[in-house]
Structures are given as structure tokens and as C-alpha cells.
Design a protein around this motif. Structure first.
Motif, PDB file in Angstrom:
ATOM      1  N   ARG A 139      18.314   0.417  15.564  1.00  0.00           N
ATOM      2  CA  ARG A 139      18.551   0.046  14.175  1.00  0.00           C
ATOM      3  C   ARG A 139      17.329  -0.676  13.610  1.00  0.00           C
ATOM      4  NH1 ARG A 139      23.738  -3.352  13.788  1.00  0.00           N
ATOM      5  NH2 ARG A 139      24.728  -1.311  13.830  1.00  0.00           N
ATOM      6  N   GLU A 140      16.997  -0.372  12.374  1.00  0.00           N
ATOM      7  CA  GLU A 140      15.864  -1.017  11.720  1.00  0.00           C
ATOM      8  C   GLU A 140      16.174  -2.497  11.485  1.00  0.00           C
ATOM      9  OE1 GLU A 140      13.375  -0.644   7.514  1.00  0.00           O
ATOM     10  OE2 GLU A 140      14.625   1.021   8.224  1.00  0.00           O
ATOM     11  N   ARG A 141      15.204  -3.344  11.731  1.00  0.00           N
ATOM     12  CA  ARG A 141      15.409  -4.774  11.576  1.00  0.00           C
ATOM     13  C   ARG A 141      15.593  -5.126  10.099  1.00  0.00           C
ATOM     14  NH1 ARG A 141      12.809  -9.811  11.241  1.00  0.00           N
ATOM     15  NH2 ARG A 141      13.689 -11.356  12.671  1.00  0.00           N
ATOM     16  N   LEU A 142      16.593  -5.949   9.816  1.00  0.00           N
ATOM     17  CA  LEU A 142      16.912  -6.336   8.449  1.00  0.00           C
ATOM     18  C   LEU A 142      16.369  -7.734   8.156  1.00  0.00           C
ATOM     19  CD1 LEU A 142      20.640  -5.158   8.361  1.00  0.00           C
ATOM     20  CD2 LEU A 142      18.641  -3.931   7.511  1.00  0.00           C
ATOM     21  N   SER A 143      15.869  -7.931   6.935  1.00  0.00           N
ATOM     22  CA  SER A 143      15.380  -9.243   6.542  1.00  0.00           C
ATOM     23  C   SER A 143      16.551 -10.178   6.278  1.00  0.00           C
ATOM     24  CB  SER A 143      14.516  -9.132   5.284  1.00  0.00           C
ATOM     25  OG  SER A 143      15.324  -8.771   4.157  1.00  0.00           O
ATOM     26  N   ALA A 144      16.265 -11.477   6.242  1.00  0.00           N
ATOM     27  CA  ALA A 144      17.310 -12.470   6.002  1.00  0.00           C
ATOM     28  C   ALA A 144      17.955 -12.279   4.633  1.00  0.00           C
ATOM     29  CB  ALA A 144      16.731 -13.876   6.136  1.00  0.00           C
ATOM     30  N   ASP A 145      17.140 -11.941   3.624  1.00  0.00           N
ATOM     31  CA  ASP A 145      17.675 -11.751   2.268  1.00  0.00           C
ATOM     32  C   ASP A 145      18.613 -10.547   2.213  1.00  0.00           C
ATOM     33  OD1 ASP A 145      16.275 -13.925   1.369  1.00  0.00           O
ATOM     34  OD2 ASP A 145      14.606 -12.764   0.549  1.00  0.00           O
ATOM     35  N   VAL A 146      18.217  -9.460   2.862  1.00  0.00           N
ATOM     36  CA  VAL A 146      19.056  -8.262   2.876  1.00  0.00           C
ATOM     37  C   VAL A 146      20.360  -8.534   3.610  1.00  0.00           C
ATOM     38  CG1 VAL A 146      19.255  -5.904   3.764  1.00  0.00           C
ATOM     39  CG2 VAL A 146      17.149  -6.640   2.640  1.00  0.00           C
ATOM     40  N   LEU A 147      20.278  -9.235   4.731  1.00  0.00           N
ATOM     41  CA  LEU A 147      21.483  -9.569   5.491  1.00  0.00           C
ATOM     42  C   LEU A 147      22.440 -10.419   4.664  1.00  0.00           C
ATOM     43  CD1 LEU A 147      20.377 -10.342   9.160  1.00  0.00           C
ATOM     44  CD2 LEU A 147      22.103  -8.703   8.417  1.00  0.00           C
ATOM     45  N   GLU A 148      21.894 -11.369   3.942  1.00  0.00           N
ATOM     46  CA  GLU A 148      22.735 -12.234   3.114  1.00  0.00           C
ATOM     47  C   GLU A 148      23.422 -11.424   2.011  1.00  0.00           C
ATOM     48  OE1 GLU A 148      22.416 -16.311   0.390  1.00  0.00           O
ATOM     49  OE2 GLU A 148      20.682 -15.588   1.520  1.00  0.00           O
ATOM     50  N   GLU A 149      22.686 -10.520   1.399  1.00  0.00           N
ATOM     51  CA  GLU A 149      23.257  -9.692   0.343  1.00  0.00           C
ATOM     52  C   GLU A 149      24.326  -8.759   0.909  1.00  0.00           C
ATOM     53  OE1 GLU A 149      21.834  -6.270  -2.887  1.00  0.00           O
ATOM     54  OE2 GLU A 149      20.342  -7.491  -1.839  1.00  0.00           O
ATOM     55  N   ASN A 150      24.024  -8.162   2.062  1.00  0.00           N
ATOM     56  CA  ASN A 150      24.999  -7.280   2.694  1.00  0.00           C
ATOM     57  C   ASN A 150      26.274  -8.029   3.075  1.00  0.00           C
ATOM     58  OD1 ASN A 150      23.089  -5.283   2.473  1.00  0.00           O
ATOM     59  ND2 ASN A 150      22.640  -5.157   4.657  1.00  0.00           N
ATOM     60  N   THR A 151      26.107  -9.225   3.622  1.00  0.00           N
ATOM     61  CA  THR A 151      27.252 -10.021   4.040  1.00  0.00           C
ATOM     62  C   THR A 151      28.130 -10.368   2.845  1.00  0.00           C
ATOM     63  OG1 THR A 151      25.990 -10.953   5.890  1.00  0.00           O
ATOM     64  CG2 THR A 151      27.959 -12.152   5.200  1.00  0.00           C
ATOM     65  N   ARG A 152      27.492 -10.701   1.731  1.00  0.00           N
ATOM     66  CA  ARG A 152      28.249 -11.045   0.526  1.00  0.00           C
ATOM     67  C   ARG A 152      29.066  -9.843   0.036  1.00  0.00           C
ATOM     68  NH1 ARG A 152      24.334 -11.667  -2.679  1.00  0.00           N
ATOM     69  NH2 ARG A 152      23.798 -13.754  -1.948  1.00  0.00           N
ATOM     70  N   GLY A 153      28.441  -8.664   0.020  1.00  0.00           N
ATOM     71  CA  GLY A 153      29.134  -7.467  -0.439  1.00  0.00           C
ATOM     72  C   GLY A 153      30.316  -7.099   0.442  1.00  0.00           C
TER      73      GLY A 153
END
Length: 428
Positions: free
Chosen positions: A131-145
Motif C-alpha cells: 500500500r502506498e504510504r499516506l501523509s498525516a493530512d490525508v489520513l486525518e481527512e480520510n478518518t474524518r470522512g
């Protein structure tokens, strides 16, 4: 330790060799016991198996003998994990949520665990590459969604589907980032690593398939089962969680969690697997396969979700009614009988599409899907007039478009001709 490992290998071997028919007999045997008593929890496992929501259990013998009694004794805590690798869950994840909803309806407490930490590790199960490594900002946005999506579905179920005369269990949406952020790598490995054996970890199907692939497997991915096992342990210690739900591709991770908790605490815990949702061609539905039908409106509209289930093959609709709706099985049988008597009306398909859309998007989402359907497929001018700007954009999201500047005096016919929506012809 040698005896414990031998017992684990025997359980794995037995599980791998069991046929679907044998597993069905086990659950049906359990089901015959459940019908003898009235409480909702006593019939839960039988009902879930009969609907097709449950596939396997681990450890199999202990789950057969002890789990039914445990569920009837006091409310239990059940968890299922969702890694935020995208900003929305999809239909492939919906069955896991429905499994949690069934347990909650029976009075048990449920935990939806968002893998804010484990998403950075990457689950190798069912994957052909890392899996491609995700940035902290992307992870936070994904988690919120994903959090918003799960909470919306639980709310819709409570308001629109649950019988208010039966008490619901509690629901919590957690993020495993909260307990990993304070761990140092040396401390974590020192605390947990000594309980895992390389031979057992290497024997997992997810590991074996990746080791045989062209790119092999990274150390990061190899440790995923350790983190998922520790998640189960943490939830067991803090919330008293003794049951984990997961897809059939998660069986190895469930086994790791069971083994770790049993070694550390001596307590018996259980893993229950749900079937993977596949397309009519047999492909797994999901982001990795590139055929995801999303649960968030900005990625898949209520209309598109409604149409996905409406267009299911006739051979799939009965199974999907059992899996994805909360209709009593007797009502499913009546629907299918009506459908067989008059197939052209597609009553079962329409009910399936309506029930799922209402669960995911609520009553307003279902009404939106029906308006778009009537406007597009039934030439309803009234439905078109009632559609919002958002619905119009969703309906024609994939349609080709053309931009042009209109000169004063340009008629609708002229505009249509300029964008080649209609053929050129005599004017007048």
C-alpha cells in the motif's frame, strides 16, 4: 509452549480442511439450540448464519461450545476495524457494519475501530503490492470522512430500522492512533514481540501469497498482524471486548489476536468472519479492485447506489436481501415469490435498492434516488422540476459536457447545434 503451538496448528489445519457443508452443519447445530429460548441474543448466531452474514469462526470448537452461552449471559462487546485508506467506505465494507448493527440490535455493545495507525502500516491481506504510504493530512481527512459515514449509518439504523421496544447496545467509534502515538518502537516490540512466533506468522495465507509475489513483502507489512492483534488486546483490556468481526481475508489476523490475548491473559476470545462481497463476475468489490461503490455521497450519489443494487442479477437479489437488509427472512421469501410470479415488476430488486439506500443515506437520500430515477428513466418532468442543483450535478456527473459563450439572441436550438447535441438541419 510446544503443546500450545501444536494446538494452534491443529486448529488451523482443521479450519483449512473443513468444507462449507461442514461449517453449515456446525452453525445449524447451534441454531437448533437457539430456537429453544426467547432472548434475541440466543437466536443471533443462528439468524446471522442463515442470512449468510457469518461465514467462519475461530477457534471453531470453542466458538461452537462457548460463544452461544456467552452471548446469552450478559451483553458482550464486539469490534470491527476499518483502515482509513480512502475518505469513504464502500459497499464491500457495508456488510461488516451490518454485522455490528445486528449485534447492537440484540443488545450487545459495538466498537467501530478506525485504523489511523494501522493504515500507515498497510494490511497485506488480499493485496498484490504494498500500500502506498499516506501523509498525516490525508489520513486525518480520510478518518474524518469514514467516521461521519459510520455514524450516519448507525443513526439511520436506529431511527429507521430498529424496533424501539428492544433496547440497543452502545456504539463507539474509536481510532487506534490514540493508543499508538505514545509508544516507542523499542518499548512496543519489547512488550509485544516476545509473544509472536515467526513460524506461525510466516504460515499465514496473506503472508505466503505476498512472499510468492514478484515484489515480495516488506517488514512493515509483515508486522501488520502484530498491530491488529494488539488492537484486539487493547480493546479487550479497556472495553472487555471478546469478539472481533472481520472479512474472510482477515482470518489470519483474527487468529493472531486470539493467540496473543490467550498467551498474555489466558482469556478465551473469538473471531467471526463475514463473506467478502463480490461482483457478478466473482471479483471482490473494493478500492483495490477498482470497482468500489462508495458510501459517501460526494463519491457515489444515492441515485448511483440505488441503481447499483437495482441492477443486480436476478440470481443475486435473494442473497443480497438477506445480507444487506434487515427484512425478516419470511418477508424475503414472500418478496421472492412475488418476483417469480411477475418478474417484470422487479419488486425484489426495488425493495433491495430502497432498503440499502435508506440505511446509507436516510429517507431524504432514498427520495433523491427515486427522483433521479424517475427523471432519467421514466421521463418524469415533475421529478425533473423537483430536483435540486446537487441532484442534477450528481445525475449528470459522468456525462460529457461542453462550455461555450452565448452571444445575444442565441436560441436554445442554436446552442444545442453548437455543442452538437442535435444534428444540423434547416432553420425556421
Amino acid at each position: 509452549m510446544a503443546v500450545s503451538m501444536l494446538r494452534m496448528r491443529c486448529c488451523v489445519s482443521l479450519h483449512a480442511s473443513c468444507s462449507r457443508l461442514k461449517r453449515a452443519r456446525i452453525f445449524l447445530t447451534l441454531g437448533s439450540k437457539f430456537h429453544c429460548s426467547a432472548p434475541a441474543s440466543s437466536e443471533l448466531l443462528f439468524s446471522l448464519h442463515k442470512r449468510g452474514v457469518l461465514k467462519d469462526s475461530f477457534p471453531e470448537k470453542a466458538a461452537q461450545d462457548q460463544l452461544p452461552r456467552l452471548l446469552q449471559s450478559v451483553p458482550q462487546t464486539v469490534y470491527c476495524g476499518f483502515d482509513p485508506t480512502a475518505d469513504s467506505l464502500h459497499v464491500g465494507n457495508l456488510l461488516a457494519i451490518i454485522g455490528l448493527l445486528h449485534f447492537r440490535s440484540a443488545g450487545h455493545h459495538v466498537l467501530a475501530l478506525l485504523g489511523g495507525a494501522t493504515a500507515q502500516i498497510g494490511d497485506p491481506s488480499g493485496k498484490t503490492s504494498e500500500r502506498e504510504r499516506l501523509s498525516a493530512d490525508v489520513l486525518e481527512e480520510n478518518t474524518r470522512g469514514i467516521r461521519e459515514s459510520i455514524q450516519r449509518i448507525f443513526t439511520n439504523h436506529e431511527v429507521l430500522f430498529h424496533d424501539s421496544s428492544t433496547p440497543l447496545g452502545t456504539v463507539n467509534v474509536l481510532n487506534n492512533r490514540s493508543w499508538y502515538k505514545s509508544w516507542g518502537v523499542v518499548d512496543f516490540l519489547s512488550e509485544t514481540g516476545r509473544y509472536f512466533r515467526m513460524g506461525t506468522m510466516l504460515s499465514r495465507h496473506s503472508v505466503q501469497s505476498r512472499l510468492r509475489s514478484a515484489d515480495g513483502m516488506s517488514l512493515t507489512e509483515f508486522t501488520y498482524q502484530v498491530f491488529q492483534a494488539y488492537d484486539f488486546y487493547h480493546l479487550n483490556q479497556i472495553y472487555g471486548c471478546r469478539i472481533q468481526l472481520g472479512g474472510t481475508d482477515q482470518l489470519g489476523n483474527l487468529m493472531s489476536g486470539h493467540e496473543y490475548i490467550h498467551k498474555v491473559t489466558g482469556e478465551e476470545v473469538y473471531g467471526l468472519t463475514i463473506p467478502l462481497v463480490t461482483s457478478s463476475a466473482g471479483d471482490k468489490l473494493g478500492k483495490t479492485a477498482g470497482n468500489a461503490v462508495w458510501l459517501n455521497r460526494d463519491k457515489t450519489s444515492p441515485f448511483e447506489l440505488y441503481q447499483f443494487f437495482l441492477r443486480q442479477p436476478d440470481a443475486s437479489v435473494e442473497g443480497y436481501l438477506k445480507l444487506f437488509t434487515f427484512l425478516p427472512l419470511a418477508e424475503v421469501e414472500r418478496l421472492m415469490e412475488q418476483q417469480r410470479e411477475n418478474p417484470s415488476k422487479r419488486l425484489a430488486h426495488k425493495r433491495l435498492a430502497a432498503e440499502v439506500t435508506k440505511l446509507v443515506h436516510g429517507k431524504e437520500g432514498l427520495e433523491s434516488a427515486k427522483r433521479c430515477t424517475n427523471a432519467l428513466y421514466h421521463s418524469s418532468v415533475q421529478a425533473l422540476e423537483q430536483m435540486s442543483d446537487e441532484e442534477l450535478q450528481e445525475l449528470f456527473r459522468e456525462a460529457p459536457f461542453c462550455e461555450l459563450f452565448l452571444e445575444p439572441g442565441t436560441t436554445v436550438i442554436d446552442a444545442c447545434r453548437k455543442v452538437r447535441a442535435i444534428p444540423d438541419g434547416p432553420r425556421g
